[in-house]
Enzyme design. Structure first.
Site, PDB file in Angstrom:
ATOM      1  N   ASP A  21      -0.911   1.731  12.999  1.00 57.37           N
ATOM      2  CA  ASP A  21      -0.615   2.287  14.316  1.00 57.37           C
ATOM      3  C   ASP A  21      -1.677   3.303  14.738  1.00 57.37           C
ATOM      4  O   ASP A  21      -2.188   4.060  13.903  1.00 57.37           O
ATOM      5  CB  ASP A  21       0.759   2.968  14.270  1.00 57.37           C
ATOM      6  CG  ASP A  21       1.364   3.137  15.648  1.00 57.37           C
ATOM      7  OD1 ASP A  21       0.790   2.621  16.626  1.00 57.37           O
ATOM      8  OD2 ASP A  21       2.416   3.800  15.751  1.00 57.37           O
ATOM      9  N   HIS A  38      -9.070  -1.447  18.338  1.00 55.48           N
ATOM     10  CA  HIS A  38      -8.572  -2.557  17.521  1.00 55.48           C
ATOM     11  C   HIS A  38      -9.676  -3.092  16.613  1.00 55.48           C
ATOM     12  O   HIS A  38      -9.428  -3.439  15.452  1.00 55.48           O
ATOM     13  CB  HIS A  38      -8.048  -3.670  18.423  1.00 55.48           C
ATOM     14  CG  HIS A  38      -6.832  -3.290  19.214  1.00 55.48           C
ATOM     15  ND1 HIS A  38      -5.710  -2.742  18.621  1.00 55.48           N
ATOM     16  CD2 HIS A  38      -6.553  -3.380  20.546  1.00 55.48           C
ATOM     17  CE1 HIS A  38      -4.795  -2.502  19.550  1.00 55.48           C
ATOM     18  NE2 HIS A  38      -5.284  -2.891  20.725  1.00 55.48           N
ATOM     19  N   LEU A 132      -6.061  -9.046  -5.420  1.00 59.29           N
ATOM     20  CA  LEU A 132      -5.070  -8.475  -4.505  1.00 59.29           C
ATOM     21  C   LEU A 132      -4.317  -9.558  -3.748  1.00 59.29           C
ATOM     22  O   LEU A 132      -4.914 -10.506  -3.231  1.00 59.29           O
ATOM     23  CB  LEU A 132      -5.768  -7.552  -3.503  1.00 59.29           C
ATOM     24  CG  LEU A 132      -4.858  -6.893  -2.443  1.00 59.29           C
ATOM     25  CD1 LEU A 132      -3.993  -5.821  -3.086  1.00 59.29           C
ATOM     26  CD2 LEU A 132      -5.700  -6.293  -1.320  1.00 59.29           C
TER      27      LEU A 132
END
Length: 241
Positions: A21, A38, A132
């Site tokens: 956010d 973004h 990961l």
């Protein structure tokens, strides 16, 4: 798993979920268009994947685009989809280099066909990687996820695959988008907001929450370690008060 961080032995959360956010506010703060925020935020995702693995985190899940994000201005949504296309393409090469497995959760059918195909390719080429476990939530909403799960489960029940009395928490979990993942141990939300915004409502039942005022494009390894330090101050108890 325990590991030394900043000179202290700490318990490392196995699975960290993050609400990314503050991209728009970061861009405004720097007198730049929202789309630039973004773009910078996407670069931070790449770095945090590497940092999380080096710290000892095995699963990282990020909230990239929600079902509610379609309500944003058409120009911004279009730019986000363009950025997503580039990110997915770049991610295919990066997964091989970093031995990272990538999954995408959410309702994919609303996404354009080429994006769906890129997701399928990314999941296919990374399926056997052992580093990961990185999960991206795209067109994801937890209520939507649970409704889709219920529809699927109701159909299987109607078709005689199991009886209603056989429905358990474990059975329901097996129909969720996250069925291959352990529930998150730690949830991080950046930018100072303190709400879940329809994010993993079922999965976060026993998760520790960490809220930070740092905007996502400014989030880094030091901030991630601070979240892990906070996690270590919590007394983890299940089924009690």
């Amino acid at each position: 798993m325990q590991k030394e961080l900043n000179g202290k032995m700490m318990e490392i959360p196995q699975h960290v979920a993050i609400i990314l956010d503050g991209n728009g506010r970061w861009a405004k703060k720097h007198l730049m268009p929202r789309n630039y925020g973004h773009s910078q935020g996407a670069k931070v995702v790449e770095q945090i994947c590497e940092d999380a693995w080096n710290i000892g985190i095995k699963y990282l899940t990020v909230y990239a685009f929600s079902t509610e994000n379609w309500k944003r201005p058409e120009k911004e949504v279009s730019a986000l989809m363009k950025l997503l296309r580039k990110y997915l393409k770049d991610c295919i090469a990066r997964t091989s280099k970093n031995n990272m497995r990538v999954r995408v959760i959410g309702e994919k059918l609303r996404l354009d066909t080429d994006i769906q195909e890129a997701i399928e390719e990314l999941e296919r080429v990374s399926a056997k990687n052992t580093g990961l476990n990185f999960t991206i939530a795209l067109n994801y909403g937890s209520r939507d996820e649970m409704v889709r799960a219920m529809r699927h489960m109701a159909k299987d029940c109607r078709d005689g695959l199991f009886a209603p009395e056989e429905i358990t928490e474990e059975k329901f979990t097996s129909y969720l988008d996250t069925r291959e993942l352990p529930d998150p141990d730690l949830m991080i939300r950046t930018s100072g907001e303190q709400r879940l915004s329809n994010w993993l409502l079922w999965q976060l039942a026993y998760t520790e929450f960490y809220f930070t005022d740092v905007l996502w494009p400014d989030f880094n390894k030091d901030e991630l370690i601070r979240a892990v330090e906070y996690y270590n101050t919590r007394e983890r108890r299940f089924g009690g008060i």
